[in-house]
Structure formats: structure tokens, C-alpha cells
Design an enzyme around this catalytic site. Sequence first.
Site, mmCIF file in Angstrom:
data_model
loop_
_atom_site.group_PDB
_atom_site.id
_atom_site.type_symbol
_atom_site.label_atom_id
_atom_site.label_comp_id
_atom_site.label_asym_id
_atom_site.label_seq_id
_atom_site.Cartn_x
_atom_site.Cartn_y
_atom_site.Cartn_z
ATOM 1 C CD GLN A 161 -2.912 -1.187 2.278
ATOM 2 O OE1 GLN A 161 -2.626 -1.863 3.257
ATOM 3 N NE2 GLN A 161 -4.018 -0.483 2.212
ATOM 4 C CG HIS A 170 0.550 -4.447 -13.497
ATOM 5 N ND1 HIS A 170 1.786 -4.899 -13.087
ATOM 6 C CD2 HIS A 170 0.455 -3.175 -13.013
ATOM 7 C CE1 HIS A 170 2.413 -3.954 -12.403
ATOM 8 N NE2 HIS A 170 1.620 -2.895 -12.346
ATOM 9 C CG ASP A 220 2.739 -0.060 -11.010
ATOM 10 O OD1 ASP A 220 2.414 -1.112 -10.431
ATOM 11 O OD2 ASP A 220 2.635 0.104 -12.250
ATOM 12 N NE ARG A 274 0.101 -4.657 11.642
ATOM 13 C CZ ARG A 274 -1.014 -4.896 10.967
ATOM 14 N NH1 ARG A 274 -2.002 -4.026 10.976
ATOM 15 N NH2 ARG A 274 -1.155 -6.002 10.293
ATOM 16 C CG HIS A 289 -0.756 -6.084 5.263
ATOM 17 N ND1 HIS A 289 -0.891 -5.447 6.473
ATOM 18 C CD2 HIS A 289 -1.865 -5.750 4.572
ATOM 19 C CE1 HIS A 289 -2.022 -4.756 6.509
ATOM 20 N NE2 HIS A 289 -2.637 -4.925 5.354
ATOM 21 C CG ASN A 325 -3.357 -7.340 8.063
ATOM 22 O OD1 ASN A 325 -3.638 -6.847 9.156
ATOM 23 N ND2 ASN A 325 -3.994 -7.010 6.951
ATOM 24 C CD GLU A 326 -8.098 -6.764 8.186
ATOM 25 O OE1 GLU A 326 -8.615 -6.912 7.074
ATOM 26 O OE2 GLU A 326 -8.292 -5.762 8.893
ATOM 27 C CG ASN A 381 -6.353 -5.030 11.841
ATOM 28 O OD1 ASN A 381 -5.533 -4.757 12.713
ATOM 29 N ND2 ASN A 381 -6.007 -5.344 10.609
ATOM 30 C CE1 TYR A 436 -9.488 -1.504 9.977
ATOM 31 C CE2 TYR A 436 -9.656 0.869 9.708
ATOM 32 C CZ TYR A 436 -8.905 -0.292 9.646
ATOM 33 O OH TYR A 436 -7.593 -0.232 9.264
ATOM 34 C CD GLU A 441 -4.990 -2.522 9.592
ATOM 35 O OE1 GLU A 441 -6.053 -2.166 9.053
ATOM 36 O OE2 GLU A 441 -4.193 -3.329 9.079
HETATM 37 C C1 NOJ Z 1 -7.481 -3.512 6.920
HETATM 38 C C2 NOJ Z 1 -6.260 -3.829 6.111
HETATM 39 O O1 NOJ Z 1 -5.333 -4.521 6.900
HETATM 40 C C3 NOJ Z 1 -5.621 -2.614 5.472
HETATM 41 O O2 NOJ Z 1 -4.726 -3.068 4.519
HETATM 42 C C4 NOJ Z 1 -6.689 -1.708 4.909
HETATM 43 O O3 NOJ Z 1 -6.149 -0.660 4.174
HETATM 44 C C5 NOJ Z 1 -7.537 -1.201 6.052
HETATM 45 N N1 NOJ Z 1 -8.185 -2.313 6.686
HETATM 46 C C6 NOJ Z 1 -8.622 -0.199 5.656
HETATM 47 O O4 NOJ Z 1 -9.558 -0.810 4.849
#
Ligand code: NOJ
Length: 528
Positions: A46, A66, A79, A104, A149, A205-206, A347, A349, A416
Site C-alpha cells: 500500500q 496490471h 506501482d 507497524r 500483508h 494480517n486479516e 483490527n 473499524y 488497526e
Molecule cells: C485492513 C487492512 O489490513 C488494510 O490493509 C486496509 O487498508 C484497512 N483495513 C482499511 O480498509
Amino acid sequence: MIMDALWQSVILLITFWTSVRSYPGVYSKLCFPKDFMFGVATAAYQIEGAWNVSGKGEGMWDRYTHTHPERVFDHSNGDIADDSYHRYMDDVRLLKELGVKFYRFSISWPRVLPTGFANEINPDGVKYYKNLIDELHYNGIEPLVTMYHWDLPQPLQDLGGWTNPIMADYFQEYAKERTTHFTRLRLTVLLDAFGSRVRFWLTFNEPLTFCHDGYGGDDAPGHRASGLEDYLCGHTVLRAHAAVYRMFQQDYQRWLNGFMGITLDLAWIEPASPSQEDEEAAERTRQFFFGWFAHPIFSTQGDYPPIMRKRIDDISSRQNFTRSRLPHFTPQEVTALRGSFDFMGLNHYTTYLATTREVPVRLPPLFDDDMGVKLSQKPDWPKSKSNWLKVVPWGFRKTLNWIKDRYGNPPVLVTENGISLDRGLDDARRVHYIDGYLRALHAALTLDGCRVYGYAYWSLVDNFEWMRGYSERFGLYEVDFSSRSRTRTPRRSAAYFAQLARSRCLPAPALANFTRLQRSRLPAKFAF
Ligand code: NOJ
């Protein structure tokens, strides 16, 4: 006369005091314990860019973006992203400015092992992470490293990626030194290369997201094989996690004095109504979304959650499959998985409402049919830029309490939490989001006894938000993706977070005292 004035002042004082008391959300000062750590998070694909630079191999997201640009909302890719591969010093400067205790970030597997296999190590890739880690230490910032990740090397995806059980072995080789007749130096991979400098590790991760949305949906590799490949992926990932954790425990932990966990994601799932049916639907969802990975690792029974086992076995057989679509662990694997953690990465949200939705058995299989739940969100919950992310701070406290009750109160690190908004430096809504969620966390910690040790805001900088490209911005720092230097500018929330990280106390958002950092960098119209 004098008495009147005196009475008036007393009444004024009482009125002021009661109004202050009735707005604790705005005025009260909440502080976190001394050893509570504040940090921020990012991930390699990212932010790094440099997708084919200095020996990096092709990753699954490189190939996917791509070959299928139309699947990404703004047809973009990673990229260049934030160009952090070339600008990591800038990132560390921002971390320093924020005063955070930890950072992190994730290591890109194809940057370190270009083909995915441990027979060929990219020295420039290893050097990049060594430099980043050195720079963090130099600035007194603790690295927290995610091994995976989502950016699988493409040659491994060509073998079926996480649906192929052998991926667990390749992950283990990536995570450690490989024992062969070659020289030790050549084969130094993650734990050997960085182990002495990194105390906190996350294997994955997730997995819910990259298995469910990747193999079962539209995220890379976009296989859309829901109810089948997602379970195969989850199974390999769990086996890989256990293997690496046990290896870490046996060969490294003592001399590294380190800790290893896994990051799982859980939105709070609230029953849509007080009915028994909806209560059950909500708990079933928590088990399918979170228990899928948490039950084998964090529960005392181990293995998959009984409700998943039962429903998927049953529906598979009614669909005429000769075996369950949810694979089985061997007894040795159950044992290796159970307790394979030093801490839980979480994580969180947002929140959803759950109601039962049973459909007649049909083909092809679907994860959603196996779960049998319809999810929704209340229209009046405050929105973000992401359609799935509504602002519901009380859900955070419930999430932490549910984890405490289900899994014997494990040590949790919030890896997160964050909100997406449009571009713009005056992000008061982000400040309110963080403030609300941290108040919920504080209550879980101090009133409910949940063992939470730290909090990372997602994300340090705006970055490539997977299928949404650059259209959803999560950063404390705004990034100008049209500038060559990917200019980073602090938002209002950066100043807020800096105050928080330094004082460990929540500055009241309405009264937030903007620091020099913020004033000097904001355009005049934003000078507060
Ligand atoms: C979880 C993910 O780990 C992360 O890569 C993502 O950008 C965020 N949530 C926000 O959606």
C-alpha cells in the site's frame, strides 16, 4: 447588593460545572496507563511502490492490478504508491513528529524472495528493511513487523497460492533461515535477518479478508470461489501460522526476547433485534468471521468453531460433496495451533447488525449461505468515505469484551483502527472518530478489565486502499499523489494524535490545542 452578586456567581459556577459534567465526551480528560503504547500502521504494497525496482519480484497484487485495472475503482495500482521504498526516511520523520512508540509495517515477500522460494534472496530487499529498522531504532521507535500483508509472490500464486497446502512450508522458509548446505549468510531470511532488531512479530494480517475476499471474492487473486477456496486458504494459513510460531518459540524466542501474534479483524456484530434468532445469528457471524481463525489459536478447545464445523459439514453433504468443504486438522495440528500466540493483534473499524437468513441448499456453494445471516447497518450511523465503514464507537467496547469473555482475556494489541474520508487537511471527523473509539477502548481497559496493551491508528499516510485505489483516504498525513515527491502534509488529526501519543491522555477534540507542527504547515485558510 453584594450578596446578590455573590449568589449570582455561585449559581453561574454551578451551572457551568453541571454543564461540563453532562458533556464528559467533550471535557473530561482520560489518560491511558504508563506502559500503553500508541503507534501507527502501514503495509508494504500500500505504500512502498518501487514494484519492480532493485531486484523485487512480481507480487500477486502487481499482477492483478496490471491485468485487471478495471476491477480497481480508479483503475490505479501500487506501482509507485507513496514511494516509501525511496522515502522511508520521510516516513520515519513523520513518526518522530507524532511521537509514537511503535510503527507497524509489513515486509514484502517478493521484495525479499523475488520468486517466493528461499533459494534466491534479494540483498537489496533485505537491506531496505534493515535500513528502515535501523532508522526506527535510531529514533527510539519500536518496529512491529507483519510478515504477510497480502502480497504473495506471483510464482507462488501460480501454484494455487494459499489454497495449496505446500504454501505453509514456503511461508516457513520465508520466515526463517533454511537449513541446507549453502552458507548461512546466503540463506538469512526474516527471523535471522531482522530477529535481533525486532521484538514484535505478526505472522498474518486479516486472514478473513484475504481468504474470504481474495479467494472467495474480488480482491487479488479474484477467484470468486466462495465456500471452497476461502476455506482451503484459511486452512493453509492456520497451519503456516502454527508452524512459524512454534519455530519461533523453539529456536528464537529465548534469545530474541520477542513476541509473536497474528492480526485478526472483527467488526462488532450486534443482533438486529432482541429475538433469540437474531442473537444466534449475531454469534454465528462472530464465529464465522473471527472464530474461524481465533478458535483454533485462542480457545482452550482448539480446532474450528463447532458451529462452523456443523453447518459446513451438513450443507456440504446435502450438496452431495463427498467430504466437507471445511478441511480437517490432524490432532497434531490442533495441538500446535492451540495457544500459538503471545498476543492477539486486533483490527477493528465498524459495526454491523445481524439477522437470520437461511436459504434452501443450492450450488455453487457460498460462504454466506453457510453462515446463513443477513448483515446491515443503521442508516443514521455516521458515514465515512468507505461504504462499509460506519462510525459506531460503542461496538469497539463490545468487541473487546467479547474477546475477553470468549478467549480468556488474552493480551490484545489493537493493530488497526481508523476512518476514511475525502482529501482535505481539516479532518475534524477523523479526530472525533479516534476520540470516540479511544474512549470506548479506555472503558474496556479500565472499567471492564480487558487486557489491551496498545493502539495503532491506520494509517500513517494516505495510501493504496486495495480495490478502492486512492479514492479513500485513511492517513493522518495527506499525500499528494500527483507530485513526484509524494508530498506528505499533516492533517488536523496528526496534531491531535501527536498530543495523544505524547501525553497518553485524550485531548478533548473540541478544545484540541493545535501544535506548532500543525499551524506552521497548514495553508492560511486552515490556521486555527
Ligand atoms: C485492513 C487492512 O489490513 C488494510 O490493509 C486496509 O487498508 C484497512 N483495513 C482499511 O480498509
